[in-house]
Scaffold this motif. Structure first.
Motif, PDB file in Angstrom:
ATOM      1  N   PHE A  11       0.831  -1.207   0.000  1.00 38.99           N
ATOM      2  CA  PHE A  11       0.000   0.000   0.000  1.00 38.99           C
ATOM      3  C   PHE A  11       0.867   1.260   0.000  1.00 38.99           C
ATOM      4  CE2 PHE A  11      -4.430  -1.364   1.642  1.00 38.99           C
ATOM      5  CZ  PHE A  11      -4.452  -2.410   0.719  1.00 38.99           C
ATOM      6  N   ARG A  12       1.981   1.204   0.757  1.00 33.01           N
ATOM      7  CA  ARG A  12       2.868   2.355   0.814  1.00 33.01           C
ATOM      8  C   ARG A  12       3.524   2.598  -0.545  1.00 33.01           C
ATOM      9  NH1 ARG A  12       5.997   0.462   4.250  1.00 33.01           N
ATOM     10  NH2 ARG A  12       4.647   0.931   6.029  1.00 33.01           N
ATOM     11  N   ALA A  13       3.927   1.538  -1.205  1.00 32.45           N
ATOM     12  CA  ALA A  13       4.544   1.668  -2.526  1.00 32.45           C
ATOM     13  C   ALA A  13       3.535   2.197  -3.551  1.00 32.45           C
ATOM     14  CB  ALA A  13       5.106   0.321  -2.975  1.00 32.45           C
ATOM     15  N   ILE A  34      -6.433   4.060   0.646  1.00 33.51           N
ATOM     16  CA  ILE A  34      -7.094   2.794   0.953  1.00 33.51           C
ATOM     17  C   ILE A  34      -6.841   2.446   2.425  1.00 33.51           C
ATOM     18  CG2 ILE A  34      -7.271   0.341   0.340  1.00 33.51           C
ATOM     19  CD1 ILE A  34      -5.979   1.088  -2.367  1.00 33.51           C
ATOM     20  N   TYR A  35      -7.939   2.135   3.103  1.00 38.84           N
ATOM     21  CA  TYR A  35      -7.773   1.618   4.470  1.00 38.84           C
ATOM     22  C   TYR A  35      -8.713   0.448   4.657  1.00 38.84           C
ATOM     23  CZ  TYR A  35     -11.743   4.748   5.577  1.00 38.84           C
ATOM     24  OH  TYR A  35     -12.938   5.399   5.593  1.00 38.84           O
ATOM     25  N   VAL A  36      -8.259  -0.458   5.605  1.00 39.35           N
ATOM     26  CA  VAL A  36      -8.986  -1.707   5.877  1.00 39.35           C
ATOM     27  C   VAL A  36      -9.298  -1.747   7.364  1.00 39.35           C
ATOM     28  CG1 VAL A  36      -8.944  -4.232   5.724  1.00 39.35           C
ATOM     29  CG2 VAL A  36      -7.727  -2.848   4.018  1.00 39.35           C
ATOM     30  N   THR A  37     -10.554  -2.107   7.704  1.00 41.37           N
ATOM     31  CA  THR A  37     -10.958  -2.256   9.110  1.00 41.37           C
ATOM     32  C   THR A  37     -11.416  -3.673   9.341  1.00 41.37           C
ATOM     33  OG1 THR A  37     -13.291  -1.694   8.820  1.00 41.37           O
ATOM     34  CG2 THR A  37     -11.742   0.140   9.040  1.00 41.37           C
ATOM     35  N   ASP A  38     -11.420  -4.056  10.623  1.00 35.77           N
ATOM     36  CA  ASP A  38     -11.975  -5.369  10.963  1.00 35.77           C
ATOM     37  C   ASP A  38     -13.479  -5.273  11.104  1.00 35.77           C
ATOM     38  OD1 ASP A  38     -12.449  -4.053  13.336  1.00 35.77           O
ATOM     39  OD2 ASP A  38     -10.837  -5.065  14.436  1.00 35.77           O
ATOM     40  N   SER A  39     -14.093  -6.299  11.612  1.00 37.14           N
ATOM     41  CA  SER A  39     -15.550  -6.341  11.700  1.00 37.14           C
ATOM     42  C   SER A  39     -16.098  -5.368  12.736  1.00 37.14           C
ATOM     43  CB  SER A  39     -16.015  -7.762  12.023  1.00 37.14           C
ATOM     44  OG  SER A  39     -15.445  -8.205  13.270  1.00 37.14           O
ATOM     45  N   LYS A  40     -15.212  -4.783  13.567  1.00 43.68           N
ATOM     46  CA  LYS A  40     -15.645  -3.809  14.561  1.00 43.68           C
ATOM     47  C   LYS A  40     -15.341  -2.368  14.127  1.00 43.68           C
ATOM     48  CE  LYS A  40     -15.086  -6.980  18.443  1.00 43.68           C
ATOM     49  NZ  LYS A  40     -14.398  -7.239  19.741  1.00 43.68           N
ATOM     50  N   ILE A  55     -12.242  -1.142  13.440  1.00 39.60           N
ATOM     51  CA  ILE A  55     -10.919  -0.696  13.828  1.00 39.60           C
ATOM     52  C   ILE A  55     -10.002  -0.787  12.614  1.00 39.60           C
ATOM     53  CG2 ILE A  55      -8.977  -1.038  15.389  1.00 39.60           C
ATOM     54  CD1 ILE A  55     -11.587  -0.148  16.723  1.00 39.60           C
ATOM     55  N   VAL A  56      -9.281   0.303  12.325  1.00 42.75           N
ATOM     56  CA  VAL A  56      -8.414   0.366  11.147  1.00 42.75           C
ATOM     57  C   VAL A  56      -7.216  -0.536  11.352  1.00 42.75           C
ATOM     58  CG1 VAL A  56      -7.010   1.839   9.688  1.00 42.75           C
ATOM     59  CG2 VAL A  56      -9.141   2.713  10.638  1.00 42.75           C
ATOM     60  N   LEU A  57      -7.042  -1.505  10.433  1.00 45.26           N
ATOM     61  CA  LEU A  57      -5.932  -2.436  10.484  1.00 45.26           C
ATOM     62  C   LEU A  57      -4.819  -2.041   9.526  1.00 45.26           C
ATOM     63  CD1 LEU A  57      -7.990  -5.769  10.518  1.00 45.26           C
ATOM     64  CD2 LEU A  57      -7.113  -4.482  12.490  1.00 45.26           C
ATOM     65  N   LEU A  58      -5.207  -1.413   8.415  1.00 46.69           N
ATOM     66  CA  LEU A  58      -4.225  -1.090   7.398  1.00 46.69           C
ATOM     67  C   LEU A  58      -4.634   0.222   6.736  1.00 46.69           C
ATOM     68  CD1 LEU A  58      -1.696  -2.238   5.921  1.00 46.69           C
ATOM     69  CD2 LEU A  58      -3.254  -3.264   4.258  1.00 46.69           C
ATOM     70  N   ASP A  59      -3.647   1.124   6.517  1.00 47.14           N
ATOM     71  CA  ASP A  59      -3.936   2.432   5.912  1.00 47.14           C
ATOM     72  C   ASP A  59      -2.791   2.785   4.974  1.00 47.14           C
ATOM     73  OD1 ASP A  59      -4.615   4.997   5.213  1.00 47.14           O
ATOM     74  OD2 ASP A  59      -4.702   5.796   7.249  1.00 47.14           O
ATOM     75  N   SER A  60      -3.130   3.050   3.688  1.00 45.52           N
ATOM     76  CA  SER A  60      -2.078   3.367   2.715  1.00 45.52           C
ATOM     77  C   SER A  60      -1.373   4.673   3.052  1.00 45.52           C
ATOM     78  CB  SER A  60      -2.669   3.446   1.301  1.00 45.52           C
ATOM     79  OG  SER A  60      -3.624   4.505   1.212  1.00 45.52           O
ATOM     80  N   LYS A  61      -2.022   5.535   3.813  1.00 47.45           N
ATOM     81  CA  LYS A  61      -1.404   6.791   4.244  1.00 47.45           C
ATOM     82  C   LYS A  61      -0.726   6.651   5.603  1.00 47.45           C
ATOM     83  CE  LYS A  61      -3.001   9.585   0.907  1.00 47.45           C
ATOM     84  NZ  LYS A  61      -2.125  10.365   0.006  1.00 47.45           N
ATOM     85  N   ASN A  62      -1.018   5.505   6.269  1.00 48.39           N
ATOM     86  CA  ASN A  62      -0.441   5.201   7.584  1.00 48.39           C
ATOM     87  C   ASN A  62      -0.724   6.304   8.603  1.00 48.39           C
ATOM     88  OD1 ASN A  62       0.943   3.412   9.275  1.00 48.39           O
ATOM     89  ND2 ASN A  62       2.913   4.469   8.964  1.00 48.39           N
ATOM     90  N   ILE A  63      -2.010   6.801   8.553  1.00 50.91           N
ATOM     91  CA  ILE A  63      -2.366   7.883   9.465  1.00 50.91           C
ATOM     92  C   ILE A  63      -3.507   7.501  10.390  1.00 50.91           C
ATOM     93  CG2 ILE A  63      -1.602   9.705   7.901  1.00 50.91           C
ATOM     94  CD1 ILE A  63      -4.488  10.075   7.047  1.00 50.91           C
ATOM     95  N   ALA A  64      -4.145   6.339  10.171  1.00 49.98           N
ATOM     96  CA  ALA A  64      -5.322   6.002  10.981  1.00 49.98           C
ATOM     97  C   ALA A  64      -5.281   4.589  11.532  1.00 49.98           C
ATOM     98  CB  ALA A  64      -6.590   6.193  10.150  1.00 49.98           C
ATOM     99  N   VAL A  65      -4.137   3.915  11.477  1.00 47.26           N
ATOM    100  CA  VAL A  65      -4.044   2.531  11.967  1.00 47.26           C
ATOM    101  C   VAL A  65      -4.356   2.515  13.459  1.00 47.26           C
ATOM    102  CG1 VAL A  65      -2.517   0.552  12.288  1.00 47.26           C
ATOM    103  CG2 VAL A  65      -2.377   1.917  10.196  1.00 47.26           C
ATOM    104  N   GLY A  66      -5.281   1.617  13.861  1.00 46.18           N
ATOM    105  CA  GLY A  66      -5.682   1.485  15.251  1.00 46.18           C
ATOM    106  C   GLY A  66      -6.855   2.365  15.635  1.00 46.18           C
ATOM    107  N   GLN A  67      -7.263   3.273  14.771  1.00 40.37           N
ATOM    108  CA  GLN A  67      -8.377   4.154  15.112  1.00 40.37           C
ATOM    109  C   GLN A  67      -9.712   3.469  14.828  1.00 40.37           C
ATOM    110  OE1 GLN A  67      -8.101   8.056  13.405  1.00 40.37           O
ATOM    111  NE2 GLN A  67      -5.898   8.267  13.835  1.00 40.37           N
ATOM    112  N   ASP A  68     -10.738   3.932  15.544  1.00 39.88           N
ATOM    113  CA  ASP A  68     -12.080   3.364  15.405  1.00 39.88           C
ATOM    114  C   ASP A  68     -12.835   4.180  14.333  1.00 39.88           C
ATOM    115  OD1 ASP A  68     -14.530   2.226  15.568  1.00 39.88           O
ATOM    116  OD2 ASP A  68     -14.922   2.801  17.651  1.00 39.88           O
TER     117      ASP A  68
END
Length: 489
Positions: free
Chosen positions: A71-73, A95-101, A103-116
């Motif tokens: 995603f970073r590349a 592009i960002y990916v969250t789990d079923s709750k 919560i951001v698991l992956l972010d191409s900008k790497n600015i929201a990982v772990g956020q709800d």
């Protein structure tokens, strides 16, 4: 305000209003249309990524640095693409990916990982099995910083195990919107200008057609010659209107013309008929039957003969004048040699010229050709020559000259007679006006110069009459000059 100007103003307002509303509507639809297309592309992209990320989500590998590096590349790529004149030097998708709750698991900008992100509509609606999309502003209240988000569910069977959301800033498509609006504006401006130009041409054309009809109607109302040659009126309806006006004018002119000529003819015939009747009554008296009154009888018979001849001349002149006055244009125009025509007419009068011991001086220009009707020109010049013979004294001189001056060809006839009185100049071409002949004291029909004037008008020429003394004051009573001016062919 003329009719054509009013039509053009109305047409211009109509084109302007229609162009404004159509252009405004199209301009307003460009932005949402581009955004709708962009959203449709984001939907496809999000669903493709959802299928691609399903296995990593099931295997708990989504937090692996492998995907983060991909995603970073992706975010650092430089396409250097030229898309219909718009250069693209960087990718704009986030592009960002969250789990079923949520919560951001992956972010191409790497600015929201772990956020709800479960409260954002794109994630919230997708986790509920609905279509998830939202639009947010990087700067509150600034439409230019809006970002479009579209999410797709990552599924395992019927269960939603995560959400992948694709975002695209609207500013990345703004150059395409601006370019389209600019080109559309130029095209619309060109079409509006073309429409106004077409309206101006149409108004000018209609004005020209109506002006022809108006000039024709004005000329007819003023009693001037007026005709509408075929081809001058272009449109069918206006041509039919012109033909109807021509037919109506002909009918009305014919009735008025006949009435006027009947009245004129009746008035002019009174005098010679009265003379003939009086002479005939006197010839029937017993006193004039005696042989000793033979001389008086002969005088009355001569009066009858002269008055009958006068009637004949009057009727012939009236018929010729009626012919030329009713004629609206030349029927059989041809090249006429004025020199040859003058020689022919002089030859016809040689007996009278010899009887009066007159001298004919000729000064002809070479190639004295004019375009006209031979019959009318012969009659007109013959009238002038007869007048010159009537007013030239015994042994006098008559001069004929053709002279070319620029585009004009002039025929001049001069006679050595008494000058024309000043009061008579204004009435010389008036119908039935005539001056007494110096040799007999009698007047002519008074139709000759009127006929000449009509013929010259028909030939688009001019008739001018002057006393030669007014041209050369040092030579009093030098005679009279009549000039016919033609436009040379």
């Amino acid at each position: 305000m003329s009719l054509s100007l009013r039509i053009f103003i109305i047409y211009m307002l109509f084109v302007a209003l229609c162009s404004y509303f159509v252009l405004r509507t199209v301009m307003e639809e460009i932005r949402p249309g581009v955004r709708q297309t962009t959203e449709e592309t984001l939907v496809d992209t999000a669903n493709l990524l959802a299928e691609f990320l399903r296995e990593p989500m099931l295997n708990k590998q989504i937090n692996n640095d492998f995907y983060a590096d991909i995603f970073r590349a992706y975010g650092q790529r430089t396409p250097n693409a030229n898309i219909w004149g718009v250069n693209k030097f960087a990718v704009n998708h986030r592009i960002y990916v969250t789990d079923s709750k949520g919560i951001v698991l992956l972010d191409s900008k790497n600015i929201a990982v772990g956020q709800d992100y479960s409260r954002w509509n794109d994630v919230y609606l997708t986790l509920q099995g609905k279509y998830g999309a939202r639009s947010s502003h990087e700067v509150e209240g600034d439409e230019r910083t809006s970002i479009m988000y579209v999410a797709a569910p990552i599924k395992h069977g019927d269960d939603i195990i995560g959400v992948v959301s694709v975002a695209k800033p609207n500013r990345s498509v703004q150059p395409f919107i601006d370019r389209t609006q600019q080109r559309l504006g130029l095209l619309a401006g060109g079409l509006i200008l073309l429409g106004l130009l077409s309206g101006a041409v149409f108004s000018w054309w209609l004005s020209r057609e109506l002006r022809k009809l108006r000039e024709y109607a004005v000329n007819v109302s003023q009693g001037a010659r007026a005709s509408i040659p075929q081809g001058r009126i272009a449109s069918g309806e206006l041509r039919q209107l012109a033909q109807a006006l021509e037919s109506m004018r002909t009918e009305l002119d014919g009735k008025a013309y006949i009435e006027r000529y009947v009245q004129t003819l009746a008035h002019e015939l009174k005098s010679p008929l009265a003379g003939i009747r009086a002479a005939a009554e006197l010839l029937q008296t017993p006193l004039l039957q005696a042989p000793e009154n033979q001389q008086q009888r002969q005088r009355f018979i001569s009066n009858i003969d002269s008055e009958s001849l006068r009637l004949q001349h009057l009727i012939e002149r009236l018929l010729n004048l009626a012919l030329v006055e009713q004629q609206q244009s030349l029927h059989d125009p041809q090249l006429v040699d004025l020199n040859a025509l003058c020689d022919e007419l002089i030859s016809n009068h040689m007996a009278r010229i010899a009887q009066q011991s007159l001298q004919i001086h000729k000064d002809y220009a070479p190639a004295a050709w004019v375009t006209g009707e031979m019959f009318l020109l012969r009659q007109a010049i013959n009238n002038l020559l007869e007048n010159a013979l009537d007013f030239t004294p015994q042994g006098g001189i008559i001069r004929l000259q053709t002279l070319r001056q620029g585009d004009s060809l002039q025929l001049s006839i001069c006679n050595q007679g008494e000058p024309i009185p000043e009061f008579a100049f204004a009435r010389l071409t008036e119908r039935f006006f005539s001056l007494p002949r110096p040799q007999t004291g009698k007047k002519s029909t008074g139709l000759g110069l009127n006929f000449v004037q009509e013929v010259m008008t028909l030939h688009k020429g001019e008739l001018s009459i002057v006393n030669l003394a007014s041209i050369s004051p040092a030579v009093p009573q030098a005679g009279v000059q009549v000039v016919l001016s033609f436009t040379a062919p």
